[in-house]
Scaffold this motif. Structure first.
Motif, short mmCIF file in Angstrom:
data_model
loop_
_atom_site.label_atom_id
_atom_site.label_comp_id
_atom_site.label_asym_id
_atom_site.label_seq_id
_atom_site.Cartn_x
_atom_site.Cartn_y
_atom_site.Cartn_z
N GLY A 238 1.37 8.82 -11.37
CA GLY A 238 0.01 8.90 -11.88
C GLY A 238 -0.53 10.32 -11.93
N PHE A 239 -0.15 11.12 -10.95
CA PHE A 239 -0.71 12.46 -10.86
C PHE A 239 0.33 13.56 -11.04
CE2 PHE A 239 -3.70 9.94 -8.24
CZ PHE A 239 -4.81 10.10 -9.05
N GLU A 240 1.60 13.17 -11.21
CA GLU A 240 2.68 14.15 -11.41
C GLU A 240 2.67 15.22 -10.31
OE1 GLU A 240 5.01 13.85 -13.84
OE2 GLU A 240 4.02 12.04 -14.56
N VAL A 241 2.68 14.77 -9.06
CA VAL A 241 2.72 15.70 -7.95
C VAL A 241 4.16 15.99 -7.56
CG1 VAL A 241 0.46 15.01 -7.07
CG2 VAL A 241 2.50 13.87 -6.23
N ALA A 242 4.35 16.98 -6.73
CA ALA A 242 5.69 17.38 -6.29
C ALA A 242 6.33 16.27 -5.45
CB ALA A 242 5.60 18.66 -5.47
N VAL B 138 0.84 -1.20 0.00
CA VAL B 138 0.00 0.00 0.00
C VAL B 138 0.87 1.25 0.00
CG1 VAL B 138 -1.67 1.34 1.34
CG2 VAL B 138 -2.00 -1.11 1.02
N ALA B 139 1.92 1.28 0.82
CA ALA B 139 2.80 2.46 0.87
C ALA B 139 3.50 2.66 -0.47
CB ALA B 139 3.82 2.30 1.98
N THR B 140 3.96 1.58 -1.08
CA THR B 140 4.66 1.67 -2.36
C THR B 140 3.71 2.14 -3.46
OG1 THR B 140 6.18 -0.09 -1.71
CG2 THR B 140 5.99 0.37 -4.06
N VAL B 141 2.53 1.55 -3.53
CA VAL B 141 1.57 1.94 -4.55
C VAL B 141 1.11 3.38 -4.36
CG1 VAL B 141 -0.77 1.49 -5.42
CG2 VAL B 141 0.81 -0.40 -5.07
N ALA B 142 0.86 3.78 -3.12
CA ALA B 142 0.42 5.15 -2.85
C ALA B 142 1.46 6.17 -3.30
CB ALA B 142 0.11 5.33 -1.37
N SER B 143 2.72 5.91 -2.98
CA SER B 143 3.76 6.85 -3.39
C SER B 143 3.99 6.80 -4.89
CB SER B 143 5.06 6.61 -2.62
OG SER B 143 5.51 5.30 -2.79
#
Length: 119
Positions: free
Chosen positions: A77-81, A66-71
């Motif tokens: 997926g969302f190109e966040v900072a 879950v931690a790996t997929v979330a990060s």
């Protein structure tokens, strides 16, 4: 498994993954993609080691996954900072550690074989 400073090794490994995620938030010269790979990779590798050191494996493996997929979703997926990716990873690890720590135990090494005694 022998505790490290009174704590289970799996707890230390998950905390290390969260701390490395925190380091990424300080803009250490990584691009968003590099930071995503670093946070997701670190979380996956340290999570796999922690899963190997605990029983049942499924609980710790779930935490790591879950931690790996979330990060990874945050980074790719969302190109966040990079700071957001690291924050997502740290929060997921912290919450899941508190939820699952009571359900796993460290592995115990097998007892040493008995040495024959002289008669």
């Amino acid at each position: 498994m022998k505790p490290i400073f009174g704590r289970e090794p799996a707890l230390w490994l998950n905390s290390l993954a969260a701390i490395l995620g925190l380091v990424v938030t300080f803009n250490v010269g990584l691009s968003a993609e590099q930071a995503g790979w670093l946070v997701a990779g670190t979380s996956a590798i340290l999570g796999a080691i922690a899963a190997a050191l605990t029983r049942p494996i499924a609980v710790q493996a779930f935490t790591a996954a879950v931690a790996t997929v979330a990060s990874a979703v945050g980074a790719f997926g969302f190109e966040v900072a990079p700071t957001t990716t690291a924050a997502i990873n740290g929060c997921v690890l912290a919450v899941l550690m508190f939820i699952t720590r009571g359900q796993v135990t460290p592995i115990t090494p097998p007892p040493a074989p008995a040495r024959p005694t002289s008669v």
